[in-house]
Scaffold this active site. Structure first.
Site, short mmCIF file in Angstrom:
data_model
loop_
_atom_site.label_atom_id
_atom_site.label_comp_id
_atom_site.label_asym_id
_atom_site.label_seq_id
_atom_site.Cartn_x
_atom_site.Cartn_y
_atom_site.Cartn_z
N TYR A 1 0.91 -1.18 0.06
CA TYR A 1 -0.03 0.03 0.06
C TYR A 1 0.65 1.33 0.04
O TYR A 1 1.26 1.68 1.00
CB TYR A 1 -0.79 -0.01 1.25
CG TYR A 1 -1.90 -0.95 1.38
CD1 TYR A 1 -2.35 -1.75 0.20
CD2 TYR A 1 -2.74 -1.22 2.64
CE1 TYR A 1 -3.26 -2.70 0.26
CE2 TYR A 1 -3.83 -1.92 2.67
CZ TYR A 1 -4.10 -2.83 1.43
OH TYR A 1 -5.02 -3.61 1.45
N PHE B 1 -13.57 -4.08 0.36
CA PHE B 1 -14.47 -3.28 -0.72
C PHE B 1 -15.97 -3.82 -0.23
O PHE B 1 -16.78 -3.53 -1.32
CB PHE B 1 -14.22 -3.79 -1.92
CG PHE B 1 -12.63 -3.40 -2.56
CD1 PHE B 1 -12.24 -2.43 -1.89
CD2 PHE B 1 -12.00 -4.26 -3.61
CE1 PHE B 1 -10.56 -2.40 -2.37
CE2 PHE B 1 -11.01 -3.98 -3.94
CZ PHE B 1 -9.98 -2.87 -3.41
N GLY C 1 -18.18 -1.62 -3.19
CA GLY C 1 -19.15 -2.12 -4.14
C GLY C 1 -18.04 -2.37 -5.73
O GLY C 1 -16.89 -2.78 -5.80
#
Length: 300
Positions: A69, A217, A221
């Site tokens: 990340y 998530f 979506g």
């Protein structure tokens, strides 16, 4: 609903092995910038640090991160280290290994089993820890995870890792892992509008075996790593109005209503969205609302 005084305690608690965590946690991916794993606009460092500190103030004690990340100027692990070290005693930091990005940000070949120690040590260095609380092995397409998970189990025996999890798996992969070492959590992409029946089965199996299921998530979506979806079904909007809540809060509430073993790790770099996400842990759906939302998930 107002969110100023609601803390993560409203979501309840689950134990990752012997580590109790609030069911509403925080995902660190969005702290690094506007385009997730790509070269977008870097985040504001001061604001990202403030968001992490505010999360802890709001009772969040489960932070999900990874060494991959990062954006051109920001690293999620470095931000966590700067914002929160020395770490609170009850803070649980969960990271994941398997995928790998080079220093240019490009995805490289997934780690071989013999490379996993180096990935664990890189997370240790970035976070300033002498051990990692929980490490998830992210499956990167391989049919079997036994060799990779076995290598990670050896790092647990060596004391570098306290607990193990798996990610992006089907029930058969979970069985493979459990034959080697205890698994405290499973991370798969899943949410209200998910149609992945294999993951539905993983959720069920985790509940039966007392393993945390931690979807990623859940709010995003179809938008995935690009941010929260703005495409909400009429049922979601109606339930949101009834609770004076946002659609994102209803999505998170639905997630937490799927079982006491189901956690949530919504991520944001926005302090207002952080407070809203945490407050979602206090939303109590009625049986009728839950049935309507469940129908969206299961489909025709």
């Amino acid at each position: 609903m107002t969110s100023e005084t609601i803390t993560a305690a409203a979501s309840g608690t689950w134990e990752l092995g012997d580590l109790p965590v609030r069911r509403l946690g925080f995902g660190a991916m969005r702290l690094t910038g506007s385009a997730a794993f790509h070269h977008g606009v870097p985040s504001d460092r001061t604001r990202s640090i403030a968001v992490l500190r505010r999360a802890v103030e709001l009772g969040v004690n489960h932070i999900d991160t990874a060494a991959f990340y990062f954006s051109a100027l920001r690293s999620a692990n470095e931000l966590i280290n700067t914002a929160l070290a020395p770490y609170p005693d009850d803070l649980v930091i969960v990271t994941k290994i398997g995928p790998y990005r080079d220093h240019s940000g490009n995805w490289a070949e997934p780690a071989r089993p013999d490379q996993l120690r180096g990935h664990v040590e890189e997370n240790l260095r970035q976070l300033g820890r002498d051990h990692l609380d929980v490490v998830n092995l992210r499956r990167t397409g391989q049919e079997s995870i036994s060799e990779h998970f076995g290598a990670l189990a050896e790092l647990r025996e060596a004391g570098l890792v306290r607990h193990l999890g798996v990610s992006d798996v089907e029930p058969r992969h979970l069985d493979e892992a459990l034959a080697i070492a205890p698994v405290v959590c499973v991370q798969n992409r899943w949410g209200l509008d998910s149609t992945n029946r294999a993951t539905d089965e993983v959720v069920r199996v985790c509940g039966e075996r007392g393993i945390a299921f931690v979807p990623f998530f859940a709010v995003a979506g179809d938008a995935g790593p690009h941010g929260a979806t703005q495409d909400h079904d009429d049922e979601v909007l109606a339930v949101a109005r009834a609770h004076r809540a946002t659609p994102a809060q209803i999505r998170l509430a639905w997630t937490l209503h799927q079982g006491p073993h189901v956690l949530a790790i919504p991520g944001t770099g926005n302090p207002d969205h952080l407070a809203e996400n945490v407050a979602a842990g206090a939303v109590r759906l009625t049986d009728e609302e839950l049935a309507r939302l469940n129908a969206l998930h299961t489909g025709p």
